[in-house]
Scaffold this motif. Structure first.
Motif, mmCIF file in Angstrom:
data_model
loop_
_atom_site.group_PDB
_atom_site.id
_atom_site.type_symbol
_atom_site.label_atom_id
_atom_site.label_comp_id
_atom_site.label_asym_id
_atom_site.label_seq_id
_atom_site.Cartn_x
_atom_site.Cartn_y
_atom_site.Cartn_z
ATOM 1 N N ARG A 116 0.830 -1.219 0.000
ATOM 2 C CA ARG A 116 0.000 0.000 0.000
ATOM 3 C C ARG A 116 0.853 1.253 0.000
ATOM 4 O O ARG A 116 1.993 1.268 0.466
ATOM 5 C CB ARG A 116 -0.998 -0.019 1.160
ATOM 6 C CG ARG A 116 -0.559 0.314 2.571
ATOM 7 C CD ARG A 116 0.576 -0.426 3.152
ATOM 8 N NE ARG A 116 0.657 -0.370 4.601
ATOM 9 C CZ ARG A 116 1.322 0.556 5.317
ATOM 10 N NH1 ARG A 116 1.969 1.520 4.715
ATOM 11 N NH2 ARG A 116 1.369 0.482 6.636
ATOM 12 N N GLU A 166 -4.600 8.184 4.779
ATOM 13 C CA GLU A 166 -4.493 8.035 6.232
ATOM 14 C C GLU A 166 -4.878 9.337 6.945
ATOM 15 O O GLU A 166 -4.021 10.098 7.402
ATOM 16 C CB GLU A 166 -3.081 7.587 6.594
ATOM 17 C CG GLU A 166 -2.786 6.213 6.019
ATOM 18 C CD GLU A 166 -1.868 5.352 6.854
ATOM 19 O OE1 GLU A 166 -0.949 5.906 7.496
ATOM 20 O OE2 GLU A 166 -2.064 4.122 6.862
ATOM 21 N N ALA A 209 -0.658 10.637 4.516
ATOM 22 C CA ALA A 209 -1.601 11.372 5.370
ATOM 23 C C ALA A 209 -1.842 12.736 4.715
ATOM 24 O O ALA A 209 -0.883 13.434 4.385
ATOM 25 C CB ALA A 209 -1.000 11.554 6.756
ATOM 26 N N TYR A 220 -2.582 6.504 14.991
ATOM 27 C CA TYR A 220 -1.916 5.967 13.792
ATOM 28 C C TYR A 220 -1.670 4.465 13.946
ATOM 29 O O TYR A 220 -2.004 3.678 13.060
ATOM 30 C CB TYR A 220 -0.591 6.720 13.565
ATOM 31 C CG TYR A 220 0.398 5.925 12.745
ATOM 32 C CD1 TYR A 220 0.166 5.705 11.393
ATOM 33 C CD2 TYR A 220 1.524 5.350 13.339
ATOM 34 C CE1 TYR A 220 1.037 4.929 10.643
ATOM 35 C CE2 TYR A 220 2.401 4.583 12.596
ATOM 36 C CZ TYR A 220 2.160 4.366 11.257
ATOM 37 O OH TYR A 220 3.007 3.593 10.516
HETATM 38 N N1 GLU Z 1 0.692 7.731 6.860
HETATM 39 C C1 GLU Z 1 2.093 7.568 7.125
HETATM 40 C C2 GLU Z 1 2.852 8.727 6.514
HETATM 41 O O1 GLU Z 1 2.295 9.481 5.708
HETATM 42 C C3 GLU Z 1 2.639 6.272 6.576
HETATM 43 C C4 GLU Z 1 2.259 5.158 7.463
HETATM 44 C C5 GLU Z 1 2.770 3.784 7.115
HETATM 45 O O2 GLU Z 1 3.276 3.562 6.018
HETATM 46 O O3 GLU Z 1 2.616 2.912 7.957
HETATM 47 O O4 GLU Z 1 4.000 8.914 6.862
#
Ligand code: GLU
Length: 305
Positions: A17, A53, A21, A198
Motif C-alpha cells: 500500500r 491516512e 496522510a 496511527y
Molecule cells: N501515513 C504515514 C505517513 O504518511 C505512513 C504510514 C505507514 O506507512 O505505515 O507517513
C-alpha cells in the motif's frame, strides 16, 4: 534486487500500500516511497492499494487529499485499488475517516478479552514517572493498567501488550529485534480527542485490506514491532512482510517535512519540472541510481528487478 518472489516469501497476487496522510502536500520523500511501492509491486507481480491516512482529523484537510491524488496522478503512479475508484462506487473504505466502524469493532473484540483499559495520564504525568529525554520515545509505565477506570473517565484507551520481543526480517535491513513493552509500553489506541491513533488504524487497515508487504521510510521502523504485536491480538495469521527504505534528507541531515518548499511536488511542477525529472531526482537522492537521470513512473520496476 535479484530476488525472486519465492525468495521474498510473498504469496502470489500479494498486496502492498501507499498510505499518505493528507496533512500537507506531497514532497520528494513521498516520491521515494512511491518508487519503492510501485517499483516492488510492478517488478514482482504485486498490487498497490492507495489508502488515505486521515485518522488525525485535527491536521488533515480535504484540499491536501485532493492535491495528493492529483500529484500522484501527475507523477503517473496509478493504484490498483484506492479511494478514487471507491468514491465512484459509493464506498470509501480506503479512507480512514470512513473506517471508524471497523476500528470500533476491532476495539470491542479486544475489550471482550480484557485487553483494553481507560487511561487518563497526560504526557506530563508520564514524564514525571519515566522522565522526558529529548528525541527519545516515552514509555508508558502502565499507571492506569490496574485502575479499572470507567470508559467515561477519559477518552484515552490503551491496549495491553505482552513482554515478548518481536523478531522479524526487513527485506532491506535484515533481521530485527524490537521490545515494544520497553519501547512504548501499552499502546495508545484512542487519544484524548477520541481519535484512533496511527498505530491502531494502520494495524486494522493492514489486516482488513489484506496487505502482505508494508513498504515505508526507515523513520517508522520502530512502529513495526508494536504493530505486529497488535495485529496478532487482532487475529492476524497472514504473514506481514516489511521493507523500510532510506529517507531523503536535507543537506544538514534533517528529515523533509510537507512544508519543505524546495522539495514539494507542487513547487517542482510549478517550476516546470517534468514528472520524469522529479522521479529521477528522488531515485538519485536515496541512491537507487547514480545520477538524477529522468525516469518515468512506468519504469521504476527496473530498480527492483
Ligand atoms: N501515513 C504515514 C505517513 O504518511 C505512513 C504510514 C505507514 O506507512 O505505515 O507517513
Amino acid at each position: 534486487m535479484g530476488h525472486t518472489l519465492d525468495l521474498l516469501k510473498l504469496p502470489a497476487g500479494w498486496r502492498t500500500r501507499f498510505a499518505p496522510a493528507p496533512t500537507g502536500f506531497l514532497h520528494l520523500g513521498h516520491v521515494v516511497n512511491a518508487i519503492y511501492v510501485w517499483g516492488m509491486a510492478r517488478a514482482h507481480d504485486g498490487r498497490v492499494v492507495l489508502r488515505v491516512e486521515d485518522h488525525d482529523q485535527s491536521r488533515c484537510r480535504p484540499e491536501y487529499e485532493r492535491a495528493l491524488l492529483d500529484d500522484l496522478d501527475w507523477l503517473g503512479f496509478a493504484p490498483d485499488e484506492g479511494p478514487t475508484d471507491e468514491y465512484r462506487a459509493g464506498a470509501n473504505a480506503l479512507r480512514q475517516s470512513d473506517n471508524g466502524w471497523r476500528y470500533a469493532a476491532a476495539i470491542t473484540a479486544l475489550e471482550l478479552r480484557g485487553l483494553v483499559y481507560t487511561c487518563q495520564c497526560s504526557r506530563g504525568d508520564i514524564a514525571r514517572v519515566v522522565g522526558d529525554r529529548p528525541n527519545e520515545e516515552m514509555r508508558y509505565p502502565g499507571t492506569c493498567r490496574a485502575a479499572a477506570l470507567a470508559p467515561d473517565a477519559s477518552l484515552q484507551r490503551r491496549v495491553r501488550l505482552g513482554d515478548d520481543p518481536e523478531r522479524f526480517f526487513d527485506l532491506l535491513r535484515g533481521p530485527q529485534e524490537q521490545h515494544p513493552a520497553a519501547q512504548c509500553g501499552d499502546l495508545l489506541v484512542r487519544d484524548r480527542l477520541g481519535q484512533w491513533t496511527y498505530q491502531f488504524a494502520v494495524t486494522v487497515d493492514d489486516l482488513d485490506q489484506r496487505i502482505d508487504l508494508v513498504i515505508r521510510g526507515e523513520d517508522l521502523l520502530a512502529s513495526t514491532g508494536r504493530q505486529r504485536a497488535l495485529a496478532r491480538l487482532l487475529g492476524r495469521r497472514r504473514p506481514l512482510h516489511v521493507m523500510h527504505h532510506p529517507l531523503v534528507r536535507h543537506a544538514d541531515g534533517a528529515k523533509l517535512s510537507k512544508s519543505a518548499g524546495d522539495t514539494g511536488v507542487r513547487e517542482l511542477r510549478a517550476q516546470g519540472d517534468t514528472a520524469e525529472a522529479v522521479i529521477g531526482r528522488a531515485a538519485h537522492a536515496v541512491g537507487l541510481q547514480p545520477t538524477p537521470a529522468p525516469c518515468a513512473a512506468a519504469d521504476v520496476a527496473r530498480f527492483f528487478a
